[in-house]
Scaffold this motif. Structure first.
Motif, PDB file in Angstrom:
ATOM      1  N   UNK A 184       0.825  -1.205   0.000  1.00 35.52           N
ATOM      2  CA  UNK A 184       0.000   0.000   0.000  1.00 35.52           C
ATOM      3  C   UNK A 184       0.863   1.261   0.000  1.00 35.52           C
ATOM      4  N   UNK A 185       0.385   2.271  -0.722  1.00 32.85           N
ATOM      5  CA  UNK A 185       1.132   3.521  -0.813  1.00 32.85           C
ATOM      6  C   UNK A 185       0.276   4.667  -0.314  1.00 32.85           C
ATOM      7  N   UNK A 186       0.892   5.531   0.471  1.00 30.84           N
ATOM      8  CA  UNK A 186       0.232   6.721   0.991  1.00 30.84           C
ATOM      9  C   UNK A 186       0.976   7.948   0.478  1.00 30.84           C
ATOM     10  N   UNK A 187       0.239   8.815  -0.214  1.00 28.45           N
ATOM     11  CA  UNK A 187       0.820  10.038  -0.764  1.00 28.45           C
ATOM     12  C   UNK A 187       0.144  11.228  -0.103  1.00 28.45           C
ATOM     13  N   UNK A 188       0.949  12.106   0.459  1.00 28.35           N
ATOM     14  CA  UNK A 188       0.425  13.343   1.044  1.00 28.35           C
ATOM     15  C   UNK A 188       1.091  14.521   0.353  1.00 28.35           C
ATOM     16  N   UNK A 205       5.045  13.916   0.069  1.00 29.21           N
ATOM     17  CA  UNK A 205       5.829  12.743   0.441  1.00 29.21           C
ATOM     18  C   UNK A 205       5.054  11.500   0.018  1.00 29.21           C
ATOM     19  N   UNK A 206       5.759  10.535  -0.574  1.00 29.50           N
ATOM     20  CA  UNK A 206       5.180   9.239  -0.938  1.00 29.50           C
ATOM     21  C   UNK A 206       5.782   8.164  -0.045  1.00 29.50           C
ATOM     22  N   UNK A 207       4.923   7.329   0.529  1.00 23.38           N
ATOM     23  CA  UNK A 207       5.378   6.280   1.435  1.00 23.38           C
ATOM     24  C   UNK A 207       4.751   4.955   1.026  1.00 23.38           C
ATOM     25  N   UNK A 208       5.542   3.876   1.162  1.00 25.56           N
ATOM     26  CA  UNK A 208       5.036   2.529   0.988  1.00 25.56           C
ATOM     27  C   UNK A 208       5.180   1.793   2.308  1.00 25.56           C
ATOM     28  N   UNK A 209       4.165   1.013   2.663  1.00 24.00           N
ATOM     29  CA  UNK A 209       4.169   0.312   3.951  1.00 24.00           C
ATOM     30  C   UNK A 209       3.951  -1.167   3.707  1.00 24.00           C
ATOM     31  N   UNK A 218      10.197   5.728   1.533  1.00 28.64           N
ATOM     32  CA  UNK A 218       9.719   7.093   1.770  1.00 28.64           C
ATOM     33  C   UNK A 218      10.561   8.050   0.941  1.00 28.64           C
ATOM     34  N   UNK A 219       9.900   8.916   0.198  1.00 27.94           N
ATOM     35  CA  UNK A 219      10.612   9.879  -0.639  1.00 27.94           C
ATOM     36  C   UNK A 219       9.782  11.145  -0.775  1.00 27.94           C
ATOM     37  N   UNK A 220      10.444  12.264  -0.655  1.00 21.96           N
ATOM     38  CA  UNK A 220       9.769  13.530  -0.858  1.00 21.96           C
ATOM     39  C   UNK A 220       9.817  13.930  -2.323  1.00 21.96           C
ATOM     40  N   UNK A 221       8.915  14.784  -2.709  1.00 25.23           N
ATOM     41  CA  UNK A 221       8.901  15.259  -4.091  1.00 25.23           C
ATOM     42  C   UNK A 221       8.426  16.712  -4.110  1.00 25.23           C
TER      43      UNK A 221
END
Length: 373
Positions: A184-188, A205-209, A218-221
């Motif tokens: 699952x990926x969470x993008x804020x 920020x994009x995160x995978x859990x 986790x990576x910022x954009x």
């Protein structure tokens, strides 16, 4: 008693119909008053206003039916009580609870009709009415994204926007949860703009859990383009408020998001049932009240209707505020007015049947020394 039942119901129907018509005019006038400035400025045409009223009619009727049941019961039974017809039935050996039976059946029928209207017709009509007003005021170039409402998109994707700046056409504090992936990926993102089926996210920020909830990536954009899979009109028309949802849809949303939702959603879910049942509750409390007010005439009946409605909606507003602040549970906040009126009606019926008597306090005589006999 079947003849008496039909006779009592016939007495309720004219004031009930009068109440429906009267309150209908009042609520339509309220809508006209709210939109008067927009009509004067030409943003809403007469044709648009007529279509808006047509779509708003089911929601108006849902509010009108319980109120009219209270009005019809107080006026109809009040007339029978003033003319001693109810007293004649009781002298013939008919219990008061049996006399009230057709009134409760009438309230139950209105309750069923109100619930079906509120569950089947009103959600769709409310959605269409909101589309009409959005198109008239905002146009279709940029869809009006609802604030703090979760939207389920294709591919098991959930979209959430905290605030919307309509003038700048910017979405702020955006969250996108993609559950249809292996991880699952969470993008804020702090903000986003809209272009066809693509959201342009900025400063996020994009995160995978993993399955245990730990962050594996986790990576910022600075900028990210994401195809949300929804066209302008699909997103525009896909947004729904609690008023535009059925009880089943509200229940599914509450189950899906759980504690992440504001108390408004579970409150509106319980309100879907509490408002229709108010027709039966109003009939139950108005029946004994009409006997108490019979000597005062129709004016007293109308005054009592207004007073009871004021108390009901005052309790509803207070309970809703307490539910929003967490003092009361959403279920209790939605049902509190009905519980109060049901309890009061039961006490009044017991009093009229003679099962509940208020005994005066005994007076004790005290002899004062030196006083005359």
């Amino acid at each position: 008693m079947r003849i008496a039942d039909r006779y009592i119901v016939r007495e309720l129907l004219p004031p009930f119909a009068l109440g429906v018509g009267g309150f209908l005019v009042i609520l339509i006038g309220d809508i006209l008053y709210t939109l008067a400035e927009q009509i004067a400025l030409g943003r809403i045409t007469i044709d648009t206003f007529v279509r808006l009223l047509a779509y708003k009619m089911p929601a108006i009727m849902v509010v009108t039916f319980p109120v009219s049941t209270l009005f019809g019961t107080l006026i109809g039974l009040g007339r029978l009580a003033r003319d001693r017809e109810i007293q004649a039935m009781r002298l013939a050996g008919t219990a008061l609870s049996r006399i009230f039976t057709p009134v409760l059946v009438f309230g139950l029928v209105v309750t069923i009709g109100t619930f079906l209207t509120n569950e089947i017709v009103a959600p769709w009509a409310n959605h269409q009415a909101n589309l009409v007003i959005r198109r008239a005021l905002f146009g279709e170039a940029f869809p009006e994204v609802r604030e703090q409402v979760f939207l389920r998109g294709p591919g098991n994707r959930f979209l959430y926007v905290h605030t919307v700046d309509d003038k700048a056409r910017v979405l702020r504090s955006v969250m996108i949860y993609e559950a249809g992936r292996a991880l699952p990926r969470l993008i804020t993102a702090r903000e986003a703009t809209w272009s066809d089926k693509t959201w342009i996210l900025r400063r996020g920020v994009a995160r995978e859990v993993d399955a245990d909830g730990y962050t594996t990536y986790e990576a910022g954009f600075e900028t990210m383009e994401l195809n949300v899979g929804l066209s302008d009109m699909a997103f525009f028309e896909g947004q729904k408020t609690p008023e535009e949802m059925t009880a089943r849809e509200l229940g599914s949303q509450a189950e899906l998001f759980g504690g992440e939702l504001s108390p408004r959603v579970p409150f509106e879910y319980h309100r879907k049932f509490a408002i229709p049942i108010a027709s039966l509750i109003f009939a139950f409390i108005a029946a004994p009240v009409s006997l108490l007010a019979a000597r005062g005439g129709q004016a007293v009946g109308v005054g009592l209707s207004i007073a009871l409605l004021f108390v009901y909606y005052a309790v509803m507003s207070t309970a809703r505020a307490l539910g929003a602040t967490g003092v009361m549970t959403p279920a209790l906040a939605a049902w509190a007015p009905n519980v109060l009126f049901l309890t009061t009606g039961a006490l009044l019926v017991l009093r009229e049947e003679g099962w509940l008597r208020l005994r005066p306090m005994p007076v004790r005589r005290v002899r004062v020394a030196g006083a005359g006999s």
